[in-house]
Scaffold this motif. Structure first.
Motif, short mmCIF file in Angstrom:
data_model
loop_
_atom_site.label_atom_id
_atom_site.label_comp_id
_atom_site.label_asym_id
_atom_site.label_seq_id
_atom_site.Cartn_x
_atom_site.Cartn_y
_atom_site.Cartn_z
N THR A 1 0.43 -0.98 0.14
CA THR A 1 0.12 -0.18 -0.31
C THR A 1 0.75 0.77 -0.26
OG1 THR A 1 -1.95 -1.06 1.24
CG2 THR A 1 -1.69 1.61 1.43
N TYR B 1 1.11 -6.80 -9.55
CA TYR B 1 0.67 -7.63 -10.00
C TYR B 1 1.23 -9.40 -9.06
CZ TYR B 1 -2.32 -12.16 -10.69
OH TYR B 1 -3.41 -13.02 -10.96
N PRO B 2 0.24 -10.08 -8.05
CA PRO B 2 -1.26 -9.56 -7.44
C PRO B 2 -1.42 -8.29 -7.28
CG PRO B 2 -0.27 -11.71 -6.31
CD PRO B 2 0.75 -10.68 -7.18
N THR C 1 -5.04 -7.88 -5.15
CA THR C 1 -6.29 -8.22 -5.90
C THR C 1 -6.32 -9.55 -5.20
OG1 THR C 1 -5.11 -8.88 -7.37
CG2 THR C 1 -5.88 -6.80 -8.09
N MET C 2 -5.90 -10.32 -4.68
CA MET C 2 -6.09 -11.54 -4.52
C MET C 2 -6.22 -12.16 -2.64
SD MET C 2 -4.12 -13.48 -7.35
CE MET C 2 -4.22 -15.64 -7.01
N LYS D 1 -3.81 -11.29 1.45
CA LYS D 1 -3.37 -10.51 1.83
C LYS D 1 -1.63 -10.93 1.47
CE LYS D 1 -5.56 -6.99 4.29
NZ LYS D 1 -5.17 -6.47 5.83
N SER E 1 0.09 -10.37 -1.97
CA SER E 1 1.01 -9.24 -2.10
C SER E 1 2.08 -9.37 -2.02
CB SER E 1 0.53 -7.99 -1.39
OG SER E 1 0.62 -8.11 -0.28
N SER F 1 4.34 -10.04 -5.54
CA SER F 1 3.92 -9.38 -6.30
C SER F 1 5.14 -9.05 -7.36
CB SER F 1 3.37 -8.09 -6.18
OG SER F 1 2.39 -8.52 -5.34
#
Length: 312
Positions: A98, A111-112, A115-116, A118, A121, A124
């Motif tokens: 974040t 990505y991700p 979007t999936m 926590k 992340s 990513s």
């Protein structure tokens, strides 16, 4: 009448002289150089990093290191310092993701991300949006602690200046810890799956890249590069006369790519800024791809996405 014939003869003679001059001129034209006859194939060079940023949960208030959100700001400074354009992150926990998204704005996509779940992340893949466009993104499931499956990202990106496609995968294999000892069997199974992924996408003829914290040194390199068409960015890790020569790697972090990809400017950054950011070196290398080596990378119809959550 004789005067008219004389004029016609004069004109004919003049035309004959002009034609002969033109023919002689054609005969002495120098051949075009090879550079003007054949344009160089489109080529792209970009900087890739494998970067374990040390999860925020490892530095709670009162620990000897700064918080995860403070350290991710330093991580972004390091990405800028090394002009990184694609990064495989490990341990980028949700609060760090974040914060990174806040300070990077639209200059980076990941990505991700969130979007999936926590926890997904943490591994990513990130890319600079001025250098790459996303074609598709998916995940494969790899064993983590005690064999629990974790989603690891695979993306197909298009390099903007050339239009060439490239695959990027990023993984984190389980370490032996006091809480989770004896993880060797799960690392071996994770490695088998990572090899299977590379062998699945290699026939497309599109360049491939693999980043990650493998929690193994020479043993990982030797197995993966013997069982899949991969080469390490690290120049001292290679094969000599059919024998694996890993070159005593210090880091458990790796960048690998298709065997045809040339690498340059390889760095294992252990600077003061890296040391206060994370407990891993930052791994960086420059990769070059071109359409002469990878003609399929310019395909107008990209390969189908890998089915999300694939296991091998």
């Amino acid at each position: 009448m004789g005067e008219k014939l004389s004029r016609v003869s004069s004109v004919a003679a003049a035309l004959a002289v002009l034609l002969m001059t033109a023919l002689l001129s054609v005969g002495v034209v120098e051949p075009a150089s090879s550079t003007t006859r054949r344009a160089a194939p489109p080529t792209a060079t970009f900087t890739v990093s494998s970067f374990n940023v040390l999860g925020a949960s490892h530095t709670p208030p009162g620990s000897s290191r700064a918080s995860g959100t403070t350290r991710i700001v330093w991580a972004k400074q390091l990405l800028d310092q090394h002009h990184v354009q694609v990064a495989g992150f490990q341990e980028m926990q949700a609060v760090q993701y974040t914060k990174f998204a806040q300070i990077a704005g639209s200059s980076w996509a990941l990505y991700p991300g969130l979007t999936m779940l926590k926890r997904d992340s943490e591994n990513s893949i990130g890319w600079r949006t001025d250098t790459f466009d996303l074609v598709w993104a998916s995940t494969v499931k790899i064993p983590y602690f005690n064999g629990s499956l974790r989603s690891m990202p695979v993306v197909l990106l298009r390099e903007k200046s050339t239009g060439m496609l490239a695959y990027f995968a990023n993984v984190h294999n389980p370490a032996d810890t006091s809480t989770y000892p004896n993880q060797g069997a799960y690392r071996a199974e994770a490695t088998r799956m990572e090899i299977a992924l590379q062998n699945l996408i290699a026939p497309t003829g599109i360049p491939r890249f693999l980043t990650g914290d493998m929690n193994e040194r020479a043993s990982y390199f030797c197995r993966v590069t013997s069982e899949a068409p991969l080469k390490a960015a690290r120049p001292k890790s290679t094969w000599v006369n059919g024998v694996c020569s890993a070159g005593s790697p210090r880091a458990v972090d790796w960048i690998l790519g298709s065997t045809e990809v040339p690498w340059s400017s390889y760095i294992e950054d252990r600077s003061a800024l890296v040391a206060k950011t994370t407990d891993h070196p930052m791994i960086i290398g420059d990769a070059t791809i071109d359409t002469a080596t990878f003609p399929n990378a310019l395909t107008a119809t990209p390969p189908e996405p890998i089915v999300p959550g694939t296991t091998f």
